[in-house]
Design a protein around this motif. Structure first.
Motif, PDB file in Angstrom:
ATOM      1  N   MET A   1       0.823  -1.206   0.038  1.00  0.00           N
ATOM      2  CA  MET A   1       0.121  -0.068  -0.086  1.00  0.00           C
ATOM      3  C   MET A   1       0.724   1.220   0.057  1.00  0.00           C
ATOM      4  O   MET A   1       1.987   1.329   0.677  1.00  0.00           O
ATOM      5  N   ARG A   2       0.657   2.300  -0.774  1.00  0.00           N
ATOM      6  CA  ARG A   2       1.116   3.272  -0.866  1.00  0.00           C
ATOM      7  C   ARG A   2       0.527   4.741  -0.226  1.00  0.00           C
ATOM      8  O   ARG A   2      -0.851   4.622  -0.206  1.00  0.00           O
ATOM      9  N   ALA A   3       1.205   5.383   0.239  1.00  0.00           N
ATOM     10  CA  ALA A   3       0.581   6.759   0.681  1.00  0.00           C
ATOM     11  C   ALA A   3      -0.480   7.358  -0.013  1.00  0.00           C
ATOM     12  O   ALA A   3      -1.465   7.911   0.409  1.00  0.00           O
ATOM     13  N   GLN A   4      -0.152   7.517  -1.253  1.00  0.00           N
ATOM     14  CA  GLN A   4      -1.036   8.008  -2.131  1.00  0.00           C
ATOM     15  C   GLN A   4      -2.479   7.369  -2.171  1.00  0.00           C
ATOM     16  O   GLN A   4      -3.457   8.044  -2.667  1.00  0.00           O
ATOM     17  N   GLU A   5      -2.782   6.090  -1.863  1.00  0.00           N
ATOM     18  CA  GLU A   5      -3.790   5.351  -1.802  1.00  0.00           C
ATOM     19  C   GLU A   5      -4.638   5.539  -0.602  1.00  0.00           C
ATOM     20  O   GLU A   5      -5.708   5.152  -0.752  1.00  0.00           O
TER      21      GLU A   5
END
Ligand SMILES: [Zn+2]
Length: 111
Positions: A1-5
Protein backbone atom coordinates in the motif's frame (compact mmCIF):
# COMPACT_ATOMS: atom_id res chain seq x y z
CA UNK A 1 0.00 0.00 0.00
CA UNK A 2 1.26 3.44 -0.90
CA UNK A 3 0.64 6.74 0.86
CA UNK A 4 -1.12 8.13 -2.19
CA UNK A 5 -3.71 5.36 -2.00
CA UNK A 6 -4.87 6.31 1.52
CA UNK A 7 -8.05 8.35 1.35
CA UNK A 8 -7.84 11.45 3.52
CA UNK A 9 -10.59 13.59 4.94
CA UNK A 10 -9.91 17.14 6.06
CA UNK A 11 -12.38 18.91 8.29
CA UNK A 12 -11.44 22.54 8.04
CA UNK A 13 -13.66 25.19 9.58
CA UNK A 14 -13.43 28.70 8.18
CA UNK A 15 -12.46 31.30 10.80
CA UNK A 16 -15.19 33.41 12.29
CA UNK A 17 -15.42 36.80 10.56
CA UNK A 18 -13.29 39.47 12.20
CA UNK A 19 -15.40 42.40 13.23
CA UNK A 20 -13.23 45.00 14.98
CA UNK A 21 -14.79 47.05 17.74
CA UNK A 22 -17.57 44.55 18.41
CA UNK A 23 -15.96 42.26 20.92
CA UNK A 24 -12.86 41.51 22.91
CA UNK A 25 -10.16 40.47 20.52
CA UNK A 26 -6.77 39.92 22.04
CA UNK A 27 -5.41 40.56 18.56
CA UNK A 28 -6.70 44.13 18.77
CA UNK A 29 -4.70 44.61 21.93
CA UNK A 30 -1.55 43.34 20.25
CA UNK A 31 -2.03 45.70 17.33
CA UNK A 32 -2.66 48.58 19.67
CA UNK A 33 0.61 47.98 21.47
CA UNK A 34 2.55 47.71 18.19
CA UNK A 35 1.17 51.02 17.00
CA UNK A 36 1.85 52.78 20.26
CA UNK A 37 5.47 51.72 20.36
CA UNK A 38 6.05 53.71 17.18
CA UNK A 39 4.48 56.91 18.44
CA UNK A 40 5.10 56.71 22.15
CA UNK A 41 5.49 60.04 23.83
CA UNK A 42 6.10 58.73 27.31
CA UNK A 43 7.91 55.40 27.15
CA UNK A 44 6.35 52.53 29.06
CA UNK A 45 2.96 54.18 29.32
CA UNK A 46 1.31 52.79 26.21
CA UNK A 47 1.22 49.16 27.27
CA UNK A 48 -0.74 50.29 30.29
CA UNK A 49 -3.10 52.30 28.13
CA UNK A 50 -3.72 49.43 25.73
CA UNK A 51 -4.48 47.14 28.65
CA UNK A 52 -6.78 49.70 30.25
CA UNK A 53 -8.59 50.24 26.93
CA UNK A 54 -9.13 46.52 26.60
CA UNK A 55 -10.22 46.11 30.22
CA UNK A 56 -12.64 49.07 30.07
CA UNK A 57 -14.16 47.73 26.84
CA UNK A 58 -13.11 50.75 24.75
CA UNK A 59 -15.48 52.99 26.67
CA UNK A 60 -14.93 56.13 28.73
CA UNK A 61 -15.25 55.19 32.40
CA UNK A 62 -17.03 58.42 33.27
CA UNK A 63 -19.58 58.96 30.49
CA UNK A 64 -19.51 55.57 28.74
CA UNK A 65 -18.92 56.87 25.20
CA UNK A 66 -17.05 54.52 22.84
CA UNK A 67 -13.42 55.49 22.42
CA UNK A 68 -10.36 54.40 20.49
CA UNK A 69 -6.73 54.79 21.40
CA UNK A 70 -6.62 58.04 19.43
CA UNK A 71 -9.52 59.82 21.12
CA UNK A 72 -8.99 58.73 24.71
CA UNK A 73 -6.61 59.31 27.56
CA UNK A 74 -5.18 56.91 30.09
CA UNK A 75 -6.07 58.78 33.25
CA UNK A 76 -4.37 58.18 36.59
CA UNK A 77 -7.05 57.74 39.25
CA UNK A 78 -4.57 58.74 41.95
CA UNK A 79 -2.37 61.51 40.51
CA UNK A 80 1.19 60.66 39.48
CA UNK A 81 2.62 63.25 41.91
CA UNK A 82 1.40 61.14 44.85
CA UNK A 83 3.71 58.30 43.83
CA UNK A 84 7.45 57.98 44.17
CA UNK A 85 7.85 57.35 40.44
CA UNK A 86 5.90 56.96 37.22
CA UNK A 87 6.23 53.19 37.22
CA UNK A 88 4.35 52.93 40.52
CA UNK A 89 1.64 55.27 39.23
CA UNK A 90 1.20 53.21 36.07
CA UNK A 91 -0.11 50.06 37.75
CA UNK A 92 -3.26 48.87 35.90
CA UNK A 93 -5.52 49.45 38.91
CA UNK A 94 -4.58 53.13 38.93
CA UNK A 95 -5.25 53.73 35.24
CA UNK A 96 -8.68 54.33 33.72
CA UNK A 97 -9.79 55.25 30.23
CA UNK A 98 -11.47 58.61 29.79
CA UNK A 99 -12.64 60.33 26.61
CA UNK A 100 -10.85 63.58 25.82
CA UNK A 101 -13.72 65.74 27.13
CA UNK A 102 -13.97 63.90 30.46
CA UNK A 103 -10.19 63.94 30.85
CA UNK A 104 -10.12 67.68 30.23
CA UNK A 105 -12.87 68.19 32.82
CA UNK A 106 -11.05 66.08 35.38
CA UNK A 107 -7.76 67.82 34.77
CA UNK A 108 -9.40 71.24 35.09
CA UNK A 109 -11.19 70.22 38.30
CA UNK A 110 -8.04 68.91 39.96
CA UNK A 111 -6.12 72.15 39.44
ZN1 LIG B 1 -16.23 60.58 28.82
Amino acid sequence: MRAQEVKMVTRLQPPKPYRPGTGCYLEDLDWEVDFQLLESGRPGRMDTKALALFRDGHRCRKCGVRVTCGNSEADHIVPVKRFANLQQANVPTNVQILCLACHKDKTAASR
